[in-house]
Design an enzyme around this catalytic site. Structure first.
Site, PDB file in Angstrom:
ATOM      1  CE  LYS A 621     -10.024  20.974 -22.894  1.00 46.51           C
ATOM      2  NZ  LYS A 621     -11.337  21.450 -22.399  1.00 46.51           N
ATOM      3  N   GLY A 623      -7.683  17.881 -16.861  1.00 41.60           N
ATOM      4  CA  GLY A 623      -8.507  17.544 -15.709  1.00 41.60           C
ATOM      5  C   GLY A 623      -8.293  18.460 -14.526  1.00 41.60           C
ATOM      6  CB  THR A 625     -11.885  22.352 -14.320  1.00 43.79           C
ATOM      7  OG1 THR A 625     -11.203  23.272 -15.173  1.00 43.79           O
ATOM      8  CG2 THR A 625     -13.117  23.022 -13.739  1.00 43.79           C
ATOM      9  CB  SER A 719      -8.487  17.620 -25.265  1.00 43.56           C
ATOM     10  OG  SER A 719      -9.467  18.175 -24.423  1.00 43.56           O
ATOM     11  CD1 TRP A 824     -14.909   9.170 -11.822  1.00 49.23           C
ATOM     12  CD2 TRP A 824     -15.898   8.620  -9.906  1.00 49.23           C
ATOM     13  NE1 TRP A 824     -14.821   7.809 -11.711  1.00 49.23           N
ATOM     14  CE2 TRP A 824     -15.424   7.438 -10.527  1.00 49.23           C
ATOM     15  CE3 TRP A 824     -16.556   8.509  -8.671  1.00 49.23           C
ATOM     16  CZ2 TRP A 824     -15.585   6.186  -9.977  1.00 49.23           C
ATOM     17  CZ3 TRP A 824     -16.709   7.255  -8.114  1.00 49.23           C
ATOM     18  CH2 TRP A 824     -16.244   6.110  -8.764  1.00 49.23           C
ATOM     19  CE  LYS A 840     -14.079  23.042 -17.548  1.00 49.09           C
ATOM     20  NZ  LYS A 840     -12.811  23.420 -18.200  1.00 49.09           N
ATOM     21  CE1 TYR A 844     -14.759  18.310 -27.624  1.00 43.74           C
ATOM     22  CE2 TYR A 844     -12.899  17.256 -26.533  1.00 43.74           C
ATOM     23  CZ  TYR A 844     -13.787  18.306 -26.632  1.00 43.74           C
ATOM     24  OH  TYR A 844     -13.696  19.355 -25.753  1.00 43.74           O
TER      25      TYR A 844
END
Length: 889
Positions: A621, A623, A625, A719, A824, A840, A844
């Site tokens: 959680k 970033g 990925t 997150s 992005w 993704k 929240y």
């Protein structure tokens, strides 16, 4: 009473000043005498030691040994496995502090080698002259249970502050000291050890060493024997004292007729190792008058470590020995056993069983070579098989081939079936469950085809190798379990296929005798509870060096130690091994290309170029990925194939996949294209906070680059909680975020699990430090997760520089912000974008203020430690960390 006091005051006023001072002086003098009596007189009340003396002034005339008064020892507690002094208790960590002269000093390395062989934890420090001591305590707990000085003079000559600090620690925590005094040409022939009632007489030649049977520290060492002849070297030191605190451990005579003058003409046995019982200053010590090059010093040193740590750092008396005879039927003509050799083998086995219960030679065979010798040797083969039930048997390969050269499991199985048929035809047992591969091929590095064929044909459960993790140094050899097969460490014994004749032993026959009589072979038995020795058929023909070696070894061990030797069949031996060392069950895969021997017995179809050079380790959680997508856009970077279970993540180093082996891991990466631009990477976000991933990754990928992404740990925790709610986790749906992060220790277990997954990965400094224990800081790049989210192209420029990629691309031209997604994405032709999936970039609700305040305080110290760690690494602080540090002021 009050009236008496008043009259006394008046009398004092009437006394002249001079008389008052005189009375005060007399009072102080009497007090000093009384204090000295109780401090020293009472301690000296027991029978004084006669260390270094004999005859009228020392021990009784009919004994070379001074009598030991056990009451002079510090309090003794009964400990399973033998008596000992409970010095450390549980107030200290089981770690040895070793002060060495330099990083490369020989004695320091020998001390460390013994500690490593015993699997004892230690920390080395360069002996401080005027420098500071390392931190000795952690809160109320001692960090060390024993202190060892390579040079005892460095301890004696410590500055007053550090000496007092160390001595106070030793007294308060019951920590003993081992010290060595190695004389040189500048040493005084006789001198008192500063601060101690102990005299040293140096640069002597000694002979006829013997062990004091009354020494209280003896455990493994057996007394009662004299080692005749000169001791190595002429730089020995002996000890002399009349103080009751000193007792001899080893004693010897001087080589020359002249005695040390101060000991008198009647001095016979001089202590070369002495034990300080702690009656002088409350600290127990063992002092050696030379280094560890003398084998008996090594033996006593092991006992000294055990005694001074109250058996916390101790080897048991049980030793399990298995002697494998490889290459039965394989030897060349002229090197094989004949009838007299087989008879000698049987007779020696019977002799050894009187000292080693259940001793049985374990014979490894390749049936293809049966009856391949001379007529006399073929008769030896026949006699061996007529006594098939007198030995244990295990299979090699039928034609003694190396399994790693065969990539088809069925071919290996066919070869094994031929050997099995031979065994069944000749009554050789096929159910021992143990096998050894020729040249250890395919065992480690693992060749899965061998393991699978072994299990299918023979039902193999145990094997052994000298290659894990490496051949040398031998003290680091370990066991592991893979694919249901226990792999035990195997030891060499100085005998190889070419060592056939005693007179032709490499270096001279004396070299073999030194190996046995206190040398490496003896130390192998001393320092390893389980030893599987590798020998060869050729060692049992001709001069029968194998029989000579093990008969001599067993007798030497029985003479000088209290060790209880026995033999177990391989399956029972494996069970015993992993009951002693359960932490070794899990293997630690190494890079086969970092060890030439490993590379030679690794399949030529495999290549280390298939391993990744970059790991993106998380945490989750933050970033990772998105970074995975951006890295995959670079023409020089290639990611792993996706997993059916964990999608783009392999999750090899932190979970059950690790036990599938490196062959399984390599299958997730393409075959190299033989170009220099192949740069493989993988991303598994749960590597970051794993307790095992860093060590495992560094063992297999020691040169890899590591990237981690850090965001505000409070945001990361929130997150993760929302991620679990989105995946319908019933605990996350039932409890609010604040309830989760503030749950008490007695909360339901599933709630505590969710709490840990929210909070613990945010201990950034703790987890980063673990990775830095295995990788150099230059191999690790810490990214600002907030910057990756807002300025990914700039971050990618930084990464390309970090990786040193030959081709640099402009990410400003291939990334575009997608306002619908809010992050992005990859820019495609025609202005379209390729973004991450629906899971993704979820939005929240904002975190509640109460939780924000709780987490700011919870992570306060963690963030401070992170800032210090990043400063030491020379890496900039992320923007969110700078903001958090402002709030802590």
């Amino acid at each position: 009473m009050l009236g008496c006091v008043t009259r006394l005051r008046r009398l004092v006023r009437l006394l002249p000043l001079q008389t008052s001072l005189l009375l005060l002086f007399l009072f102080c003098t009497v007090s000093v005498f009384i204090f000295s009596y109780f401090l020293y007189g009472v301690k000296r009340e027991p029978e004084p030691s006669t260390l270094g003396l004999s005859g009228p002034e020392g021990a009784s005339a009919d004994s070379d040994y001074p009598r030991v008064n056990p009451s002079r020892l510090l309090p003794v507690r009964s400990i399973p496995g033998g008596p000992g002094v409970d010095l450390g208790g549980t107030r200290t960590d089981p770690v040895v502090l070793v002060f060495v002269e330099s990083q490369y000093s020989q004695l320091g390395q020998e001390i460390v080698a013994i500690l490593e062989s015993g699997r004892f934890k230690y920390r080395t420090e360069i002996s401080p002259g005027k420098g500071d001591m390392p931190t000795l305590t952690d809160k109320e707990r001692g960090r060390f249970t024993l202190v060892i000085y390579e040079n005892i003079l460095k301890y004696v000559n410590l500055d007053a502050w550090n000496r007092e600090l160390l001595d106070k620690y030793c007294v308060e925590y019951g920590v003993g000291i081992i010290g060595f005094f190695k004389a040189n040409e500048n040493s005084l022939l006789s001198a008192q050890l500063k601060g101690f009632p102990l005299f040293l007489h140096s640069n002597l030649g000694l002979k006829d060493c013997t062990v004091n049977p009354k020494s209280p520290l003896l455990f493994i060492t057996r007394a009662g024997q004299t080692l005749p002849g000169p001791l190595p070297g002429d730089d020995w030191t002996v000890f002399q004292s009349n103080h009751s605190t000193y007792e001899p451990v080893l004693m010897a005579k001087t080589q020359s007729a002249e005695s040390v003058a101060s000991l008198g003409q009647n001095a016979a046995m001089l202590p070369s190792v002495v034990q300080d019982l702690g009656l002088h200053d409350g600290i127990q010590r063992v002092l050696f008058g030379n280094n560890l090059s003398f084998w008996l010093h090594k033996l006593v040193f092991v006992d000294a470590v055990a005694f001074l740590t109250g058996k916390r750092l101790s080897l048991s008396l049980e030793r399990y020995i298995l002697v494998d005879i490889d290459d039965i039927f394989v030897g060349k003509e002229g090197t094989r056993m004949k009838v007299p050799d087989v008879k000698a083998l049987l007779e020696t086995q019977r002799e050894l069983r009187t000292h080693v219960p259940n001793f049985t030679f374990n014979l490894g065979f390749s049936g293809k070579f049966f009856h391949a010798g001379s007529d006399e040797e073929d008769l030896g083969d026949d006699l061996l098989l007529s006594h098939v039930k007198d030995f244990w048997w295990f299979p090699h390969m039928w034609s003694h081939m190396q399994p790693h050269l065969f990539h088809n499991q069925s071919v290996l199985a066919e070869q094994m079936l031929l050997n099995k048929k031979f065994a069944m035809d000749h009554g050789i047992p096929t159910n021992m469950g143990y096998a050894v591969a020729p040249h250890h091929s395919g065992v480690y590095p693992v060749h899965m085809q061998l393991y699978d064929a072994w299990k299918k044909v023979w039902g193999i459960k145990v094997t052994s190798t000298e290659e894990y993790p490496h051949l040398k140094p031998a003290r680091f050899r370990r066991g592991f379990i893979h694919s249901g097969i226990s792999v035990l460490p195997r030891q060499t014994c100085g005998l190889f296929t070419h060592t056939i004749f005693y007179k032709d032993y490499p270096g001279s026959p004396n070299e073999l005798d030194k190996l046995i009589n206190g040398g490496e072979l003896f130390l192998t038995v001393l320092l390893n509870p389980i030893s599987i020795f590798m020998t060869h058929l050729s060692n049992y023909g001709n001069d029968r060096l194998g029989l000579y070696t093990f008969k001599s070894l067993v007798m030497f061990v029985k003479t000088w130690t209290n060790l209880k030797m026995q033999t177990l069949p391989p399956i029972q031996l494996a069970q015993k091994y992993f009951s002693l060392f359960p932490s070794e069950r899990d293997p630690l895969w190494q890079d086969p290309c970092e060890d030439k021997r490993h590379k030679d017995i690794w399949s030529k179809e495999k290549t280390c170029d298939r391993f990744p050079k970059l790991l993106v380790i998380g945490p989750q959680k933050t970033g990772t990925t998105a970074l995975y997508l951006f890295l995959g856009m670079h023409p020089d970077l290639t990611s792993n194939y996706p997993s059916k279970e964990t999608f783009e993540e392999i999750q090899f180093f932190n979970g059950h996949n690790y036990h599938r082996g490196i062959d399984w891991y390599m299958e997730y990466f393409p075959l190299p294209s033989n170009t220099s631009s192949d740069y493989y990477f993988e991303k598994s976000a749960n590597y970051f906070d794993s307790e095992v991933a860093a060590q495992r990754a560094a063992a297999l990928l020691p040169k890899a680059k590591i990237i981690t992404i850090l965001i505000n740990p409070a945001d990361r925790a929130y997150s993760w909680y929302q991620h679990q709610r989105a995946h319908d986790d019933h605990v996350a749906l039932r409890y609010s975020f604040h309830e989760v992060i503030t749950a008490a220790r007695d909360a339901p277990i599933k709630l505590r699990v969710l709490q840990n997954r929210c909070l613990v990965p945010g201990w950034y400094a703790v987890h980063l430090d673990r990775w830095l224990n295995h990788y150099h800081s230059s191999q690790l790049l810490v990214l600002d997760g907030q910057m990756l989210k807002t300025e990914p192209a700039s971050v990618m420029d930084k990464i390309q520089k970090f990786l040193g990629l030959p081709n640099v691309i402009n990410y400003h031209k291939i990334l575009a912000f997608d306002p619908k997604k809010g992050f992005w994405c990859q820019l495609l032709e025609g202005g379209k974008t390729k973004c991450l999936g629906k899971s993704k970039g979820r939005r929240y609700p904002d975190m509640d203020l109460e939780s924000q305040e709780f987490l700011r305080e919870y992570y306060r110290d963690h963030n401070i430690e992170l800032s210090k760690l990043l400063y030491r690494m020379g890496q900039p602080l992320p923007s969110w960390l700078r903001e958090e540090l402002v709030h802590t002021r």
